[in-house]
Design a protein around this motif. Structure first.
Motif, PDB file in Angstrom:
ATOM      1  N   ILE A  48       0.827  -1.151  -0.407  1.00  0.00           N
ATOM      2  CA  ILE A  48      -0.005  -0.190  -0.095  1.00  0.00           C
ATOM      3  C   ILE A  48       0.799   1.129  -0.174  1.00  0.00           C
ATOM      4  CG2 ILE A  48      -1.705   1.246   1.069  1.00  0.00           C
ATOM      5  CD1 ILE A  48      -2.559  -1.860   2.178  1.00  0.00           C
ATOM      6  N   VAL A  49       0.747   2.380  -1.220  1.00  0.00           N
ATOM      7  CA  VAL A  49       1.138   3.227  -0.906  1.00  0.00           C
ATOM      8  C   VAL A  49       0.755   4.601  -0.562  1.00  0.00           C
ATOM      9  CG1 VAL A  49       0.192   3.937  -3.241  1.00  0.00           C
ATOM     10  CG2 VAL A  49       2.666   4.703  -2.513  1.00  0.00           C
ATOM     11  N   CYS A  50       1.425   5.550  -0.334  1.00  0.00           N
ATOM     12  CA  CYS A  50       0.525   6.748   0.316  1.00  0.00           C
ATOM     13  C   CYS A  50       0.958   7.924  -0.401  1.00  0.00           C
ATOM     14  CB  CYS A  50       1.053   7.092   2.087  1.00  0.00           C
ATOM     15  SG  CYS A  50       0.111   6.100   3.196  1.00  0.00           S
ATOM     16  N   LEU A  51       0.426   8.140  -0.455  1.00  0.00           N
ATOM     17  CA  LEU A  51       0.421  10.089  -1.928  1.00  0.00           C
ATOM     18  C   LEU A  51      -0.144  11.147  -0.374  1.00  0.00           C
ATOM     19  CD1 LEU A  51       0.701  11.586  -4.022  1.00  0.00           C
ATOM     20  CD2 LEU A  51      -1.406  11.215  -4.536  1.00  0.00           C
ATOM     21  N   ASN A  52       1.220  12.252  -0.666  1.00  0.00           N
ATOM     22  CA  ASN A  52       1.555  12.766   0.283  1.00  0.00           C
ATOM     23  C   ASN A  52       0.058  12.576   1.976  1.00  0.00           C
ATOM     24  OD1 ASN A  52       2.693  14.549  -1.384  1.00  0.00           O
ATOM     25  ND2 ASN A  52       0.120  14.994  -2.086  1.00  0.00           N
ATOM     26  N   ASP A  53       1.357  11.725   2.604  1.00  0.00           N
ATOM     27  CA  ASP A  53       0.773  11.242   3.525  1.00  0.00           C
ATOM     28  C   ASP A  53      -0.965  10.198   3.908  1.00  0.00           C
ATOM     29  OD1 ASP A  53       2.945  11.347   4.940  1.00  0.00           O
ATOM     30  OD2 ASP A  53       2.499  13.367   5.408  1.00  0.00           O
ATOM     31  N   VAL A  54      -1.521  10.378   2.251  1.00  0.00           N
ATOM     32  CA  VAL A  54      -2.910   9.599   2.189  1.00  0.00           C
ATOM     33  C   VAL A  54      -2.690   8.123   1.888  1.00  0.00           C
ATOM     34  CG1 VAL A  54      -5.515   9.872   2.088  1.00  0.00           C
ATOM     35  CG2 VAL A  54      -3.702  11.936   2.288  1.00  0.00           C
ATOM     36  N   PRO A  55      -3.265   7.109   1.906  1.00  0.00           N
ATOM     37  CA  PRO A  55      -3.614   5.695   1.644  1.00  0.00           C
ATOM     38  C   PRO A  55      -3.928   5.807   0.548  1.00  0.00           C
ATOM     39  CG  PRO A  55      -3.485   5.375   4.702  1.00  0.00           C
ATOM     40  CD  PRO A  55      -3.120   7.009   4.103  1.00  0.00           C
ATOM     41  N   MET A  56      -3.110   4.968  -0.535  1.00  0.00           N
ATOM     42  CA  MET A  56      -4.266   5.612  -1.604  1.00  0.00           C
ATOM     43  C   MET A  56      -4.970   3.651  -1.523  1.00  0.00           C
ATOM     44  SD  MET A  56      -3.863   8.167  -3.777  1.00  0.00           S
ATOM     45  CE  MET A  56      -4.224   8.520  -2.247  1.00  0.00           C
ATOM     46  N   VAL A  57      -6.444   3.718  -1.806  1.00  0.00           N
ATOM     47  CA  VAL A  57      -6.568   2.878  -1.336  1.00  0.00           C
ATOM     48  C   VAL A  57      -8.046   3.553  -2.535  1.00  0.00           C
ATOM     49  CG1 VAL A  57      -6.275   1.732   0.895  1.00  0.00           C
ATOM     50  CG2 VAL A  57      -8.070   3.157   0.184  1.00  0.00           C
ATOM     51  N   GLN A  58      -8.710   1.870  -3.132  1.00  0.00           N
ATOM     52  CA  GLN A  58     -10.439   1.919  -3.630  1.00  0.00           C
ATOM     53  C   GLN A  58     -11.578   2.975  -2.908  1.00  0.00           C
ATOM     54  OE1 GLN A  58     -10.695  -1.647  -5.785  1.00  0.00           O
ATOM     55  NE2 GLN A  58      -9.886  -0.564  -7.730  1.00  0.00           N
ATOM     56  N   THR A  59     -11.887   3.517  -3.235  1.00  0.00           N
ATOM     57  CA  THR A  59     -13.378   4.242  -2.811  1.00  0.00           C
ATOM     58  C   THR A  59     -14.474   3.433  -2.652  1.00  0.00           C
ATOM     59  OG1 THR A  59     -14.588   4.707  -4.491  1.00  0.00           O
ATOM     60  CG2 THR A  59     -12.432   6.549  -3.642  1.00  0.00           C
ATOM     61  N   ASP A  60     -15.252   3.052  -2.301  1.00  0.00           N
ATOM     62  CA  ASP A  60     -16.466   2.430  -2.142  1.00  0.00           C
ATOM     63  C   ASP A  60     -17.418   1.734  -3.490  1.00  0.00           C
ATOM     64  OD1 ASP A  60     -16.327   1.985   1.016  1.00  0.00           O
ATOM     65  OD2 ASP A  60     -17.233   3.677   1.842  1.00  0.00           O
ATOM     66  N   SER A  61     -17.065   2.825  -4.512  1.00  0.00           N
ATOM     67  CA  SER A  61     -17.624   1.732  -5.309  1.00  0.00           C
ATOM     68  C   SER A  61     -16.728   2.315  -6.504  1.00  0.00           C
ATOM     69  CB  SER A  61     -18.200   4.085  -6.659  1.00  0.00           C
ATOM     70  OG  SER A  61     -17.214   5.222  -5.848  1.00  0.00           O
ATOM     71  N   GLU A  62     -15.363   1.527  -5.836  1.00  0.00           N
ATOM     72  CA  GLU A  62     -14.278   0.877  -6.705  1.00  0.00           C
ATOM     73  C   GLU A  62     -13.497   2.237  -7.856  1.00  0.00           C
ATOM     74  OE1 GLU A  62     -16.120  -2.380  -8.165  1.00  0.00           O
ATOM     75  OE2 GLU A  62     -15.245  -3.625  -6.859  1.00  0.00           O
ATOM     76  N   ASP A  63     -14.126   3.447  -7.794  1.00  0.00           N
ATOM     77  CA  ASP A  63     -13.180   4.806  -8.056  1.00  0.00           C
ATOM     78  C   ASP A  63     -11.747   4.554  -7.621  1.00  0.00           C
ATOM     79  OD1 ASP A  63     -15.492   5.347  -9.898  1.00  0.00           O
ATOM     80  OD2 ASP A  63     -16.456   6.818  -8.467  1.00  0.00           O
ATOM     81  N   ILE A  64     -10.806   5.196  -8.375  1.00  0.00           N
ATOM     82  CA  ILE A  64      -9.380   5.656  -8.392  1.00  0.00           C
ATOM     83  C   ILE A  64      -9.652   6.663  -7.407  1.00  0.00           C
ATOM     84  CG2 ILE A  64      -6.963   6.428  -8.676  1.00  0.00           C
ATOM     85  CD1 ILE A  64      -8.277   3.103 -10.188  1.00  0.00           C
ATOM     86  N   PRO A  65      -8.662   6.926  -5.903  1.00  0.00           N
ATOM     87  CA  PRO A  65      -9.008   7.845  -5.126  1.00  0.00           C
ATOM     88  C   PRO A  65      -8.472   8.998  -5.419  1.00  0.00           C
ATOM     89  CG  PRO A  65      -7.639   5.863  -4.145  1.00  0.00           C
ATOM     90  CD  PRO A  65      -8.375   5.812  -5.662  1.00  0.00           C
ATOM     91  N   ALA A  66      -8.726  10.673  -5.269  1.00  0.00           N
ATOM     92  CA  ALA A  66      -8.311  11.397  -5.418  1.00  0.00           C
ATOM     93  C   ALA A  66      -6.470  11.796  -4.957  1.00  0.00           C
ATOM     94  CB  ALA A  66      -9.344  12.715  -4.766  1.00  0.00           C
ATOM     95  N   MET A  67      -6.133  12.717  -6.093  1.00  0.00           N
ATOM     96  CA  MET A  67      -4.593  12.240  -6.103  1.00  0.00           C
ATOM     97  C   MET A  67      -4.384  13.997  -6.805  1.00  0.00           C
ATOM     98  SD  MET A  67      -3.799   9.059  -8.935  1.00  0.00           S
ATOM     99  CE  MET A  67      -1.804   8.978  -8.456  1.00  0.00           C
ATOM    100  N   ASP A  68      -4.960  14.114  -5.853  1.00  0.00           N
ATOM    101  CA  ASP A  68      -4.412  16.166  -5.258  1.00  0.00           C
ATOM    102  C   ASP A  68      -3.197  16.194  -4.596  1.00  0.00           C
ATOM    103  OD1 ASP A  68      -7.427  16.124  -5.909  1.00  0.00           O
ATOM    104  OD2 ASP A  68      -7.505  15.901  -3.692  1.00  0.00           O
ATOM    105  N   PRO A  69      -2.468  17.722  -5.624  1.00  0.00           N
ATOM    106  CA  PRO A  69      -1.075  17.709  -4.805  1.00  0.00           C
ATOM    107  C   PRO A  69      -1.263  18.404  -3.276  1.00  0.00           C
ATOM    108  CG  PRO A  69      -1.637  19.097  -6.313  1.00  0.00           C
ATOM    109  CD  PRO A  69      -2.747  18.029  -6.677  1.00  0.00           C
ATOM    110  N   LYS A  70       0.128  18.419  -2.601  1.00  0.00           N
ATOM    111  CA  LYS A  70       0.399  19.273  -1.722  1.00  0.00           C
ATOM    112  C   LYS A  70       0.686  20.426  -2.119  1.00  0.00           C
ATOM    113  CE  LYS A  70       3.799  17.894   0.672  1.00  0.00           C
ATOM    114  NZ  LYS A  70       4.528  17.863   2.228  1.00  0.00           N
ATOM    115  N   LEU A  71       0.308  21.286  -1.870  1.00  0.00           N
ATOM    116  CA  LEU A  71       1.171  22.845  -2.516  1.00  0.00           C
ATOM    117  C   LEU A  71       2.071  23.585  -1.128  1.00  0.00           C
ATOM    118  CD1 LEU A  71      -2.869  24.764  -3.699  1.00  0.00           C
ATOM    119  CD2 LEU A  71      -0.566  23.464  -4.865  1.00  0.00           C
ATOM    120  N   VAL A  72       3.504  23.416  -1.954  1.00  0.00           N
ATOM    121  CA  VAL A  72       4.159  24.069  -1.179  1.00  0.00           C
ATOM    122  C   VAL A  72       5.024  25.171  -1.363  1.00  0.00           C
ATOM    123  CG1 VAL A  72       5.946  23.428  -0.008  1.00  0.00           C
ATOM    124  CG2 VAL A  72       4.694  21.764  -0.850  1.00  0.00           C
ATOM    125  N   GLU A  73       5.125  26.218  -0.154  1.00  0.00           N
ATOM    126  CA  GLU A  73       5.475  27.814  -0.839  1.00  0.00           C
ATOM    127  C   GLU A  73       7.410  27.601  -1.576  1.00  0.00           C
ATOM    128  OE1 GLU A  73       7.088  31.435  -0.606  1.00  0.00           O
ATOM    129  OE2 GLU A  73       4.929  30.544   0.258  1.00  0.00           O
TER     130      GLU A  73
END
Length: 524
Positions: free
Chosen positions: A473-498
């Motif tokens: 299992i991989v984390c993207l910006n500290d959020v685990p990437m797991v499918q949603t209940d509807s089997e969709d790919i989870p949101a893959m939003d960036p972290k905005l950094v100064e």
């Protein structure tokens, strides 16, 4: 059905903070590009293997083969649709053992285990009913399709040289298949001629001169049946391991304007032979060894040199690459660790002007981007999807201080202004703080401009869930990437950094970074 996490364990943050931080300056040479990829550089394969395909006392294919894959699963459909579009190559070892139930072919046998058969199997068959199902699926999911043709049809195995197939390729069977495909309005982006028949071959081989003559026949067939240039599929070949003499002879015989893309395969990690232990230290050591990863650059350079010599229209493609041979590594290929090999290979291939990189496989074996039974994405799926969304087709040169554990590749950002970089940190105990410089054009002796951005950076940090790179299992910006209940790919939003802060790459992690206000003339 799936474990659900809302954030990665806090131990990851503690582990990252304890690692030794090293400052590194990375110079982006944005004046001119060094290579160009296809817009659909990321590619995956679907293979013919039946459930009976076994290696090293394991049979990992199940019902993932082309003939028995259940195309109705929402998870499978959503995983493909997320790429919008995904390039898929239908092919593999058994494609030269496949007949198409069309024209004069009346029987349609299944693959059966057979000791004297190619790769240990009898001939198999693609019915037009199954071809219809596949094309409805491809159309629904927006696939950009490459189809691997049977290049042994009509030939016979030599009685004097084992593995050598002789005689002219017989095109009538392929003609019938293409005519059916055209009559149905099915879209095929490209046809690849044969699989691993070049050089010494894998299971079977064809002489380079003979192959060159046959691919001319195929090109003329495609031109005849697809009359309009804008709908004419590309012709690719030879789809095998690079051997300089064979590739040169083949292209000398076929001449310019015949092969649109020169295709070759990469399996630089070798076989997974450690079948009795859970951990394969040899495989893991290869993945984390920068000097080992660099060795395959000689293959990329060799193929690139052949392309420059004979100039096929579309350049070179890696049409199959799974890292480990024979189904992948059972304890490595499906884990976060495999991304150190996979994403580095895509970065390296792009710098050598390889237009497309096909991963073996989308599903099946141990190296599928999706789990073969649940269709849940493995970590490499998310790395591939981010590449597809962020890395544009224009490749930029990058130089840095000589720490081999930090791998860096830069492209113009996809569809939007700026540049996108991928940082791969192989080190177990060191993080890197990155500052960027913009190379000055002209006089190489002058100092580079230190880049000071004004807009927030878009960062995508990938880490293993538990900190153990053997995690699946991989984390993207500290959020685990797991499918949603509807089997969709989870949101893959960036972290905005100064923009004024250094780019921080944690130990044994991978990060994509997009900088919108980085001025690179090659990207204008």
């Amino acid at each position: 059905m799936y474990f659900k996490f809302t954030f990665c364990p806090i131990i990851l943050l503690l582990w990252a903070s304890l690692s030794f931080a090293q400052n590194v300056n990375v110079v982006i040479h944005g004046v001119a590009s060094i290579a160009k990829t296809d817009d659909n550089f990321v590619c995956v394969t679907l293979d013919w293997w039946p459930a009976e395909k076994c290696d090293y006392n394991q049979c990992p294919w199940g019902k993932a083969g082309i003939l028995n894959l259940d195309l109705r699963y929402g998870a499978l459909i959503n995983a493909i649709k997320a790429f919008n579009p995904l390039r898929i190559k239908v092919g593999g070892s058994l494609q030269d053992n496949v007949v198409y139930k069309v024209g004069e072919v009346s029987s349609c046998p299944n693959f059966m285990k057979r000791e004297d058969g190619l790769f240990g199997f009898s001939q198999g068959c693609l019915s037009m009913e199954r071809w219809d199902q596949l094309n409805r699926f491809f159309n629904h999911t927006g696939v950009k399709l490459t189809f691997g043709l049977n290049a042994l049809f009509g030939r016979n195995e030599s009685q004097t040289e084992k593995g050598l197939w002789i005689g002219d390729w017989q095109p009538q069977h392929t003609r019938d298949f293409m005519q059916y495909t055209i009559s149905k309005g099915y879209k095929v982006d490209s046809y690849e001629f044969g699989n691993q028949l070049s050089g010494s071959g894998m299971g079977a081989k064809v002489d380079a001169k003979q192959y060159g003559k046959d691919v001319i026949v195929l090109k003329n067939l495609v031109k005849e049946l697809y009359a309009h240039p804008e709908t004419q599929p590309k012709v690719l070949g030879p789809g095998g391991f690079y051997e300089e003499k064979w590739f040169n002879t083949f292209l000398e015989v076929s001449g310019q304007g015949i092969v649109d893309g020169l295709t070759h395969h990469i399996y630089n990690l070798g076989p997974d032979i450690h079948i009795r232990s859970r951990d394969d230290p040899n495989m893991m050591n290869k993945i984390l060894d920068p000097s080992y990863l660099n060795q395959v650059s000689q293959t990329y350079k060799g193929v690139s040199d052949v392309v420059n010599k004979f100039r096929p229209q579309l350049g070179a493609w890696v049409s199959e690459s799974g890292g480990a041979l024979n189904g992948g590594s059972k304890d490595v290929s499906r884990t976060f660790a495999d991304g150190f090999w996979y994403l580095d290979q895509m970065g390296m291939a792009s710098t050598y002007d390889q237009k497309v990189f096909c991963r073996q496989a989308l599903i099946g074996g141990n190296y599928g981007l999706l789990n073969a039974t649940t269709f849940v994405p493995n970590p490499d799926y998310y790395g591939a999807l981010l590449w597809h969304r962020l890395m544009g087709s224009t490749v930029l040169a990058v130089t840095k201080e000589s720490d081999p554990d930090l791998r860096v590749y830069a492209h113009c950002a996809k569809k939007k202004p700026g540049v996108s970089l991928i940082f791969i940190n192989l080190s177990k105990d060191r993080s890197f703080n990155i500052t960027l410089s913009n190379a000055k054009p002209g006089d190489a002796g002058k100092p580079n401009y230190e880049f000071v951005g004004k807009q927030n950076r878009e960062e995508y940090h990938l880490r293993a869930l538990t900190g153990d790179i053997k995690d699946d299992i991989v984390c993207l910006n500290d959020v685990p990437m797991v499918q949603t209940d509807s089997e969709d790919i989870p949101a893959m939003d960036p972290k905005l950094v100064e923009a004024s802060t250094p780019i921080s790459i944690a130990a044994q992690s991978i990060a994509y970074v997009t900088i919108r206000d980085f001025e690179a003339p090659a990207c204008v």
